[in-house]
Design a protein around this motif. Structure first.
Motif, PDB file in Angstrom:
ATOM      1  N   ALA A 279       6.072 -10.860  54.518  1.00 26.06           N
ATOM      2  CA  ALA A 279       4.836 -11.232  53.826  1.00 26.06           C
ATOM      3  C   ALA A 279       4.881 -10.845  52.352  1.00 26.06           C
ATOM      4  CB  ALA A 279       3.640 -10.571  54.499  1.00 26.06           C
ATOM      5  N   GLN A 280       5.665  -9.836  52.017  1.00 21.22           N
ATOM      6  CA  GLN A 280       5.762  -9.383  50.636  1.00 21.22           C
ATOM      7  C   GLN A 280       6.786 -10.164  49.815  1.00 21.22           C
ATOM      8  OE1 GLN A 280       3.719  -6.951  49.231  1.00 21.22           O
ATOM      9  NE2 GLN A 280       2.674  -7.331  51.176  1.00 21.22           N
ATOM     10  N   GLY A 281       7.372 -11.197  50.401  1.00 18.36           N
ATOM     11  CA  GLY A 281       8.290 -12.036  49.635  1.00 18.36           C
ATOM     12  C   GLY A 281       9.700 -12.106  50.170  1.00 18.36           C
ATOM     13  N   ARG A 282       9.973 -11.479  51.309  1.00 21.98           N
ATOM     14  CA  ARG A 282      11.294 -11.495  51.951  1.00 21.98           C
ATOM     15  C   ARG A 282      12.328 -10.744  51.116  1.00 21.98           C
ATOM     16  NH1 ARG A 282      11.832 -16.486  55.723  1.00 21.98           N
ATOM     17  NH2 ARG A 282       9.669 -17.116  55.952  1.00 21.98           N
ATOM     18  N   GLY A 283      13.511 -10.588  51.717  1.00 18.06           N
ATOM     19  CA  GLY A 283      14.585  -9.903  51.023  1.00 18.06           C
ATOM     20  C   GLY A 283      14.248  -8.455  50.697  1.00 18.06           C
ATOM     21  N   ARG A 284      13.480  -7.806  51.576  1.00 18.23           N
ATOM     22  CA  ARG A 284      13.024  -6.442  51.325  1.00 18.23           C
ATOM     23  C   ARG A 284      13.221  -5.603  52.575  1.00 18.23           C
ATOM     24  NH1 ARG A 284       8.902  -6.348  47.292  1.00 18.23           N
ATOM     25  NH2 ARG A 284       7.944  -4.568  48.335  1.00 18.23           N
ATOM     26  N   ALA A 285      13.231  -4.279  52.362  1.00 19.49           N
ATOM     27  CA  ALA A 285      13.226  -3.320  53.460  1.00 19.49           C
ATOM     28  C   ALA A 285      11.960  -2.487  53.328  1.00 19.49           C
ATOM     29  CB  ALA A 285      14.463  -2.424  53.423  1.00 19.49           C
ATOM     30  N   GLU A 286      11.096  -2.545  54.342  1.00 20.75           N
ATOM     31  CA  GLU A 286       9.812  -1.866  54.288  1.00 20.75           C
ATOM     32  C   GLU A 286       9.701  -0.843  55.411  1.00 20.75           C
ATOM     33  OE1 GLU A 286       7.360  -2.115  52.127  1.00 20.75           O
ATOM     34  OE2 GLU A 286       8.124  -3.792  50.921  1.00 20.75           O
ATOM     35  N   HIS A 287       9.132   0.342  55.057  1.00 19.80           N
ATOM     36  CA  HIS A 287       8.863   1.370  56.053  1.00 19.80           C
ATOM     37  C   HIS A 287       7.530   1.094  56.742  1.00 19.80           C
ATOM     38  CE1 HIS A 287      12.008   4.473  55.265  1.00 19.80           C
ATOM     39  NE2 HIS A 287      12.060   3.848  54.096  1.00 19.80           N
ATOM     40  N   PHE A 288       7.439   1.546  57.967  1.00 18.28           N
ATOM     41  CA  PHE A 288       6.160   1.493  58.665  1.00 18.28           C
ATOM     42  C   PHE A 288       5.205   2.504  58.023  1.00 18.28           C
ATOM     43  CE2 PHE A 288       3.360   2.597  62.294  1.00 18.28           C
ATOM     44  CZ  PHE A 288       2.853   1.337  62.533  1.00 18.28           C
ATOM     45  N   THR A 289       3.939   2.115  57.859  1.00 20.06           N
ATOM     46  CA  THR A 289       2.959   2.982  57.201  1.00 20.06           C
ATOM     47  C   THR A 289       1.692   3.072  58.043  1.00 20.06           C
ATOM     48  OG1 THR A 289       1.974   1.117  55.995  1.00 20.06           O
ATOM     49  CG2 THR A 289       3.824   2.265  54.930  1.00 20.06           C
ATOM     50  N   GLU A 290       0.800   3.974  57.648  1.00 14.78           N
ATOM     51  CA  GLU A 290      -0.472   4.111  58.342  1.00 14.78           C
ATOM     52  C   GLU A 290      -1.304   2.840  58.212  1.00 14.78           C
ATOM     53  OE1 GLU A 290      -1.784   6.380  60.378  1.00 14.78           O
ATOM     54  OE2 GLU A 290       0.222   7.245  60.342  1.00 14.78           O
ATOM     55  N   ALA A 291      -1.215   2.207  57.055  1.00 11.59           N
ATOM     56  CA  ALA A 291      -1.958   0.954  56.868  1.00 11.59           C
ATOM     57  C   ALA A 291      -1.490  -0.094  57.867  1.00 11.59           C
ATOM     58  CB  ALA A 291      -1.778   0.440  55.441  1.00 11.59           C
ATOM     59  N   LEU A 292      -0.180  -0.162  58.076  1.00 10.31           N
ATOM     60  CA  LEU A 292       0.344  -1.103  59.068  1.00 10.31           C
ATOM     61  C   LEU A 292      -0.067  -0.691  60.476  1.00 10.31           C
ATOM     62  CD1 LEU A 292       3.966  -1.837  57.778  1.00 10.31           C
ATOM     63  CD2 LEU A 292       2.015  -3.389  57.823  1.00 10.31           C
ATOM     64  N   ALA A 293      -0.133   0.629  60.711  1.00 10.93           N
ATOM     65  CA  ALA A 293      -0.572   1.114  62.019  1.00 10.93           C
ATOM     66  C   ALA A 293      -2.000   0.668  62.301  1.00 10.93           C
ATOM     67  CB  ALA A 293      -0.466   2.631  62.089  1.00 10.93           C
ATOM     68  N   ASN A 294      -2.860   0.788  61.293  1.00  9.37           N
ATOM     69  CA  ASN A 294      -4.249   0.352  61.462  1.00  9.37           C
ATOM     70  C   ASN A 294      -4.323  -1.156  61.677  1.00  9.37           C
ATOM     71  OD1 ASN A 294      -5.103   2.992  61.083  1.00  9.37           O
ATOM     72  ND2 ASN A 294      -5.377   2.724  58.873  1.00  9.37           N
ATOM     73  N   GLU A 295      -3.481  -1.884  60.926  1.00 11.44           N
ATOM     74  CA  GLU A 295      -3.458  -3.342  61.080  1.00 11.44           C
ATOM     75  C   GLU A 295      -3.001  -3.736  62.472  1.00 11.44           C
ATOM     76  OE1 GLU A 295      -0.863  -7.026  59.291  1.00 11.44           O
ATOM     77  OE2 GLU A 295      -1.434  -5.415  57.900  1.00 11.44           O
ATOM     78  N   MET A 296      -1.981  -3.025  63.000  1.00 11.15           N
ATOM     79  CA  MET A 296      -1.509  -3.298  64.356  1.00 11.15           C
ATOM     80  C   MET A 296      -2.613  -3.038  65.379  1.00 11.15           C
ATOM     81  SD  MET A 296       2.389  -1.827  64.487  1.00 11.15           S
ATOM     82  CE  MET A 296       2.395  -1.919  66.264  1.00 11.15           C
TER      83      MET A 296
END
Length: 557
Positions: A279-296
């Protein structure tokens, strides 16, 4: 061993031969009465005959019989799973062809079992652990880790693999997957050697999805460094079929114990982080975050609420009128989905995406199909001539069966197809399959009409557009937003309307929010108007009352 061995059968044969000799000797010596003397002579003959038979059997078949008995015993052990033992030496010495055949059989069984094991546990395209193997091995490794040990799970999804598969074929796609696997192995080996830890586990879950699990990291910072290394390895072009192919990847990273201690938790976290990277534009490595935890958590709750909504029939249709730009006559309405959520009414933008991701859109679509057919049937009985438009979702446009079910529902409800209009977005219309077009054509032959929705937001191939069974084209609201105050917006809108007319279609403007916009669109040739400036979406009964009142007012004036 059950039954008799060959040696025991040879002894039995000798005894039988002796018995026969005994009987014959008595019969020959004393045709009449049997005496002790004749019986003794017969017994001596029988003993001599039996011994000679046994001696003959011992000489001729004893060794072979023993070897065959040993072979039978060895094959019995093999049938119970013992494929490692040697073929008995006496079989090799006495029956060499049998020994050779047994060795070949055991070797083939070994090869077959290895092949089955490999097919069951490894991906045949890449040679990497498959989903089952990866999960079992990773779960075992996680269970063995001491508390507090830092481990990292990487969820790797190729960014442009589908394009390669579609343009160059699946065989070439498989070759590319093998090359990707080799680069992942090389990157994993390099990092394992640098850190001096255990070798990571690499797996291919499905399609273009890969995973990599590092069971021991010296520091949390190593996880980011490894992620960058994997990205770099996969961003380099691949030499494929004399072409340089670039695919790239998006990577999600989850850490133990920060994001979970079980493989299930780490997989969910890494998967969410990977989708965030895309979603951030591809070609990236992203860590799991609390914001993503809440979104999940919100997504899980939303999916649960949607399932409950389907069971409790919490969905409803509202109807937004469409009027003729020239005389204000009501020409139709668009059916819009609403969710009567216990916390308040929800619009499609709040839940449709999750419904499509979870597959619940299929059940919701079935409800919409039934409701639309029943609504059109009611309108037909009331003598209404206004068309009812229904939006087709991306999930539904991929399957001709949806349109077949819609047609069946219309026939079952005895709903006049002339009151049905299908709205398909511009982007979807450019990519729908021939089977879907054929299914839509059947509905159109029944009397239904087709509209292209959101025209102007995607890329349209005009030649393709002419081939589609289209009756109307709806201008996206972005094209008409400034037609009342910007000359260049009016020029563009007028040109698009001219293009639509050139395709022998009606031009429909949606999202009209002011009378000034409506006035301009009438002047530049738009055929149908829709938006809050005309009327808001309303329940069916309110729409019917509004339509009746509007038609009376129009005729009176």
């Amino acid at each position: 061993m059950e039954g008799f061995s060959l040696k025991s059968r040879a002894v039995a044969f000798a005894m039988c031969a002796g018995a026969v000799a005994f009987i014959l000797a008595i019969a020959a010596a004393a045709p009449g009465e049997i005496t002790a003397d004749t019986a003794g002579r017969g017994l001596i003959a029988a003993i001599v005959c039996g011994v000679m038979c046994w001696a003959s059997a011992e000489r001729t078949i004893s060794a072979t019989a023993g070897a065959i008995d040993a072979a039978i015993e060895r094959l019995s052990r093999a049938a119970n799973g013992d494929l490692e033992g040697e073929v008995p030496e006496e079989v090799r010495r006495c029956v060499p062809p049998l020994a050779h055949a047994m060795e070949g059989l055991f070797h083939q069984l070994h090869a077959n079992l290895d092949s089955v094991q490999r097919l069951a546990m490894f991906c045949p395209v890449t040679g990497l652990a498959n989903r089952t193997n990866f999960r079992r091995t990773a779960e075992r490794a996680l269970a063995e880790l001491p508390p507090g040990t830092v481990a990292a799970l990487y969820f790797i999804d190729l960014d442009r693999f589908k394009i390669v598969n579609d343009t160059m074929g699946h065989a070439t796609g498989d070759v590319l997957l093998g090359m990707v696997a080799n680069r992942l192995r090389a990157a994993a080996d390099r990092f394992a050697a640098e850190m001096g830890g255990r070798a990571p586990l690499i797996g291919r879950l499905a399609g273009d999805e890969f995973t990599m699990f590092f069971p021991e990291l010296g520091h949390v910072r190593d996880a980011e460094r490894i992620g960058r290394g994997i990205l770099y390895a996969l961003s380099e072009p691949f030499d494929l079929s004399d072409q340089e192919i670039s695919v790239g990847a998006s990577i999600g990273i989850a850490l133990r114990p920060r994001h979970g201690t079980t493989l299930h938790d780490l997989m969910r976290a890494a998967d969410a982080a990977m989708y965030h990277a895309k979603a951030q534009g591809r070609g990236r490595a992203e860590h799991f975050t609390e914001a993503l935890a809440n979104e999940m958590a919100e997504r899980v709750q939303l999916e649960s609420d949607l399932r409950a909504a389907i069971d409790k029939n919490e969905f409803a249709l509202v109807f937004q009128p469409k009027v003729s730009a020239q005389d204000g006559r009501i020409v139709g309405a668009e059916a819009l989905l609403r969710w009567r959520h216990p916390g308040g009414l929800k619009l499609p933008g709040e839940f449709i995406q999750r419904a499509e991701e979870s597959g619940l859109i299929v059940d919701i679509g079935e409800w919409v199909v039934t409701s639309v057919a029943e609504t059109i049937s009611r309108w037909g009985r009331l003598g209404l001539e206004q068309r009812l438009a229904v939006n087709i979702s991306p999930r539904e446009i991929d399957h001709a069966s949806f349109f077949h079910r819609l047609r069946e529902a219309m026939l079952a409800a005895q709903a006049p197809a002339s009151l049905l209009e299908l709205e398909i977005s511009e982007t979807l219309a450019m990519h729908c399959s021939g089977d879907v077009i054929d299914a839509i054509t059947l509905l159109r032959a029944d009397g239904a009409t087709v509209a292209i929705d959101d025209f102007g937001t995607g890329y349209s191939n005009l030649a393709r557009l002419r081939q589609l069974p289209v009756d109307r084209v709806k201008l996206d609201r972005s094209l008409i937003e400034h037609v009342a105050d910007k000359p260049e917006a009016r020029t563009i809108a007028q040109a698009v309307i001219g293009l639509i007319h050139g395709l022998n279609c009606e031009a429909v403007a949606e999202g009209i929010e002011s009378e000034a916009q409506a006035a301009v669109l009438r002047v530049i040739g738009c055929d149908v108007l829709q938006g809050y400036a005309i009327a808001e979406p309303m329940p069916e009964q309110a729409f019917l009352q509004w339509a009746t009142a509007t038609e009376r007012s129009r005729l009176a004036s």
